[in-house]
Design a protein around this motif. Structure first.
Motif, PDB file in Angstrom:
ATOM      1  N   ASP A  29       0.811  -1.219   0.000  1.00  0.00           N
ATOM      2  CA  ASP A  29       0.000   0.000   0.000  1.00  0.00           C
ATOM      3  C   ASP A  29       0.847   1.274   0.000  1.00  0.00           C
ATOM      4  OD1 ASP A  29       0.897  -0.641   2.595  1.00  0.00           O
ATOM      5  OD2 ASP A  29      -0.687   0.575   3.503  1.00  0.00           O
ATOM      6  N   LEU A  30       2.167   1.128  -0.105  1.00  0.00           N
ATOM      7  CA  LEU A  30       3.072   2.275  -0.099  1.00  0.00           C
ATOM      8  C   LEU A  30       4.008   2.200  -1.297  1.00  0.00           C
ATOM      9  CD1 LEU A  30       4.133   2.303   3.681  1.00  0.00           C
ATOM     10  CD2 LEU A  30       2.235   3.564   2.637  1.00  0.00           C
ATOM     11  N   GLU A  31       4.444   3.371  -1.773  1.00  0.00           N
ATOM     12  CA  GLU A  31       5.339   3.408  -2.933  1.00  0.00           C
ATOM     13  C   GLU A  31       6.275   4.611  -2.826  1.00  0.00           C
ATOM     14  OE1 GLU A  31       5.063   4.114  -7.795  1.00  0.00           O
ATOM     15  OE2 GLU A  31       3.283   4.358  -6.515  1.00  0.00           O
ATOM     16  N   VAL A  32       7.574   4.376  -2.890  1.00  0.00           N
ATOM     17  CA  VAL A  32       8.547   5.462  -2.902  1.00  0.00           C
ATOM     18  C   VAL A  32       8.638   6.010  -4.331  1.00  0.00           C
ATOM     19  CG1 VAL A  32      10.962   6.107  -2.582  1.00  0.00           C
ATOM     20  CG2 VAL A  32       9.871   4.528  -0.975  1.00  0.00           C
ATOM     21  N   VAL A  33       8.323   7.294  -4.476  1.00  0.00           N
ATOM     22  CA  VAL A  33       8.333   7.904  -5.812  1.00  0.00           C
ATOM     23  C   VAL A  33       9.589   8.727  -6.061  1.00  0.00           C
ATOM     24  CG1 VAL A  33       5.837   7.937  -6.011  1.00  0.00           C
ATOM     25  CG2 VAL A  33       7.005   9.893  -4.979  1.00  0.00           C
ATOM     26  N   GLY A  34      10.400   8.914  -5.004  1.00  0.00           N
ATOM     27  CA  GLY A  34      11.635   9.662  -5.179  1.00  0.00           C
ATOM     28  C   GLY A  34      12.403   9.745  -3.884  1.00  0.00           C
ATOM     29  N   GLY A  39      17.470  19.630   1.415  1.00  0.00           N
ATOM     30  CA  GLY A  39      16.148  20.252   1.491  1.00  0.00           C
ATOM     31  C   GLY A  39      15.704  20.964   0.237  1.00  0.00           C
ATOM     32  N   ARG A  40      16.614  21.607  -0.446  1.00  0.00           N
ATOM     33  CA  ARG A  40      16.246  22.331  -1.666  1.00  0.00           C
ATOM     34  C   ARG A  40      15.740  21.359  -2.726  1.00  0.00           C
ATOM     35  NH1 ARG A  40      14.450  26.938  -2.179  1.00  0.00           N
ATOM     36  NH2 ARG A  40      16.184  27.813  -0.979  1.00  0.00           N
ATOM     37  N   THR A  41      16.438  20.253  -2.897  1.00  0.00           N
ATOM     38  CA  THR A  41      15.994  19.245  -3.859  1.00  0.00           C
ATOM     39  C   THR A  41      14.659  18.648  -3.426  1.00  0.00           C
ATOM     40  OG1 THR A  41      18.286  18.700  -4.380  1.00  0.00           O
ATOM     41  CG2 THR A  41      16.626  17.111  -5.039  1.00  0.00           C
ATOM     42  N   LEU A  45      11.462  18.360  -5.803  1.00  0.00           N
ATOM     43  CA  LEU A  45      10.878  17.060  -6.120  1.00  0.00           C
ATOM     44  C   LEU A  45       9.427  16.973  -5.662  1.00  0.00           C
ATOM     45  CD1 LEU A  45      13.687  14.455  -5.333  1.00  0.00           C
ATOM     46  CD2 LEU A  45      12.726  15.032  -7.567  1.00  0.00           C
ATOM     47  N   ALA A  46       9.139  17.534  -4.489  1.00  0.00           N
ATOM     48  CA  ALA A  46       7.768  17.499  -3.977  1.00  0.00           C
ATOM     49  C   ALA A  46       6.824  18.265  -4.901  1.00  0.00           C
ATOM     50  CB  ALA A  46       7.708  18.069  -2.567  1.00  0.00           C
ATOM     51  N   ARG A  50       4.526  15.511  -6.414  1.00  0.00           N
ATOM     52  CA  ARG A  50       3.327  15.596  -5.594  1.00  0.00           C
ATOM     53  C   ARG A  50       3.097  14.319  -4.781  1.00  0.00           C
ATOM     54  NH1 ARG A  50       2.624  20.100  -4.044  1.00  0.00           N
ATOM     55  NH2 ARG A  50       0.589  19.424  -3.274  1.00  0.00           N
ATOM     56  N   PRO A  51       4.033  13.983  -3.912  1.00  0.00           N
ATOM     57  CA  PRO A  51       3.859  12.797  -3.069  1.00  0.00           C
ATOM     58  C   PRO A  51       2.758  13.024  -2.038  1.00  0.00           C
ATOM     59  CG  PRO A  51       5.737  14.075  -2.317  1.00  0.00           C
ATOM     60  CD  PRO A  51       5.279  14.705  -3.606  1.00  0.00           C
ATOM     61  N   ASP A  52       2.227  11.932  -1.506  1.00  0.00           N
ATOM     62  CA  ASP A  52       1.227  12.046  -0.442  1.00  0.00           C
ATOM     63  C   ASP A  52       1.891  12.376   0.890  1.00  0.00           C
ATOM     64  OD1 ASP A  52      -1.109  11.200  -2.041  1.00  0.00           O
ATOM     65  OD2 ASP A  52      -0.039   9.290  -2.143  1.00  0.00           O
ATOM     66  N   VAL A  53       3.102  11.858   1.078  1.00  0.00           N
ATOM     67  CA  VAL A  53       3.843  12.090   2.322  1.00  0.00           C
ATOM     68  C   VAL A  53       5.318  12.282   1.995  1.00  0.00           C
ATOM     69  CG1 VAL A  53       4.549  11.119   4.550  1.00  0.00           C
ATOM     70  CG2 VAL A  53       2.247  10.674   3.687  1.00  0.00           C
ATOM     71  N   VAL A  54       5.934  13.269   2.651  1.00  0.00           N
ATOM     72  CA  VAL A  54       7.380  13.455   2.559  1.00  0.00           C
ATOM     73  C   VAL A  54       7.987  13.060   3.898  1.00  0.00           C
ATOM     74  CG1 VAL A  54       9.279  15.078   2.211  1.00  0.00           C
ATOM     75  CG2 VAL A  54       7.150  15.365   0.925  1.00  0.00           C
ATOM     76  N   VAL A  55       8.886  12.089   3.889  1.00  0.00           N
ATOM     77  CA  VAL A  55       9.635  11.722   5.097  1.00  0.00           C
ATOM     78  C   VAL A  55      10.899  12.574   5.091  1.00  0.00           C
ATOM     79  CG1 VAL A  55      10.831   9.880   6.341  1.00  0.00           C
ATOM     80  CG2 VAL A  55       8.702   9.387   5.110  1.00  0.00           C
TER      81      VAL A  55
END
Length: 219
Positions: A29-34, A39-41, A45-46, A50-55
């Motif tokens: 149910d989870l997928e790493v998209v990048g 922080g600048r990158t 990338l966000a 457009r990820p659902d969550v940024v860790v």
């Protein structure tokens, strides 16, 4: 089938990025998209992915995690991204600023994989996550630095029971733990939490914790 939660991993340590990516991608149910290491990158990338969550790590080069979070989820951001911060005990002075910057919660970087996955799923639903084992130490230790709240309704707007629930939230208890402590159901706790957030004009549990410390409701 429901689309998997899209996750962006941001940490300047390649080994940690690889570990987080491996753990997250192993979940159906989870997928790493990048992933990225500064922080600048992360901000760029966000905006593109457009990820659902940024860790997000707290300390990173070029732009640290707090400033990156402020750009992604801070006040005035038209379409904020949900950010889950990761930290360590020796960086706890940054946690309050991370929450103020708009983070939906934080975890310890050395948390077990199950906690990381739970944190991502929790934040993805729009809820906030505070690591119970560190809430008192991280937020409480720096409560003296918190300025009095401005523009928020007074705590007197809460009923005695709602005030009790707010204090337990600030102490780091989960809904299940609050239910056990007060001998009520988890659904009732959820109702109390919703009322507290609405009455005090707060976004989530993170802001509720900050509010409680700002107003000296916990020691």
């Amino acid at each position: 089938m429901t689309a998997p939660v899209r996750v962006l991993i941001c940490d300047d340590q390649a080994l940690i990025r690889t570990g987080f990516t491996t753990i997250v991608d192993a979940q159906p149910d989870l997928e790493v998209v990048g992933e990225c290491g500064d922080g600048r990158t992360a901000v760029g990338l966000a905006a593109r992915l457009r990820p659902d969550v940024v860790v997000m790590d707290v300390r990173m080069p070029v732009l640290d995690g707090i400033e990156a979070t402020r750009l992604l989820a801070g006040a005035g951001v038209a379409d904020p991204v949900k950010v889950l911060m990761v930290t360590t005990f020796n960086l706890d002075e940054y946690v309050y600023e991370a929450l103020r910057a708009g983070a939906s919660g934080f975890l310890l970087k050395d948390a077990p994989p199950a906690q990381l996955l739970h944190g991502i799923r929790t934040v993805a639903t729009g809820a906030a996550l505070l690591a119970p084992e560190v809430t008192r130490q991280l937020v409480g230790r720096y409560a003296a630095r918190i300025r009095p709240a401005e523009g928020r309704p007074p705590a007197a707007a809460l009923t005695p029971r709602e005030l009790e629930v707010l204090r337990l939230i600030a102490a780091g208890l989960s809904n299940g733990e609050i239910a056990a402590a007060l001998v009520i159901s988890q659904e009732t706790v959820k109702t109390y939490v919703s009322r507290i957030l609405a009455k005090l004009d707060l976004r989530d549990r993170v802001q509720a914790v900050i509010y409680a410390y700002r107003n000296d409701l916990v020691s």
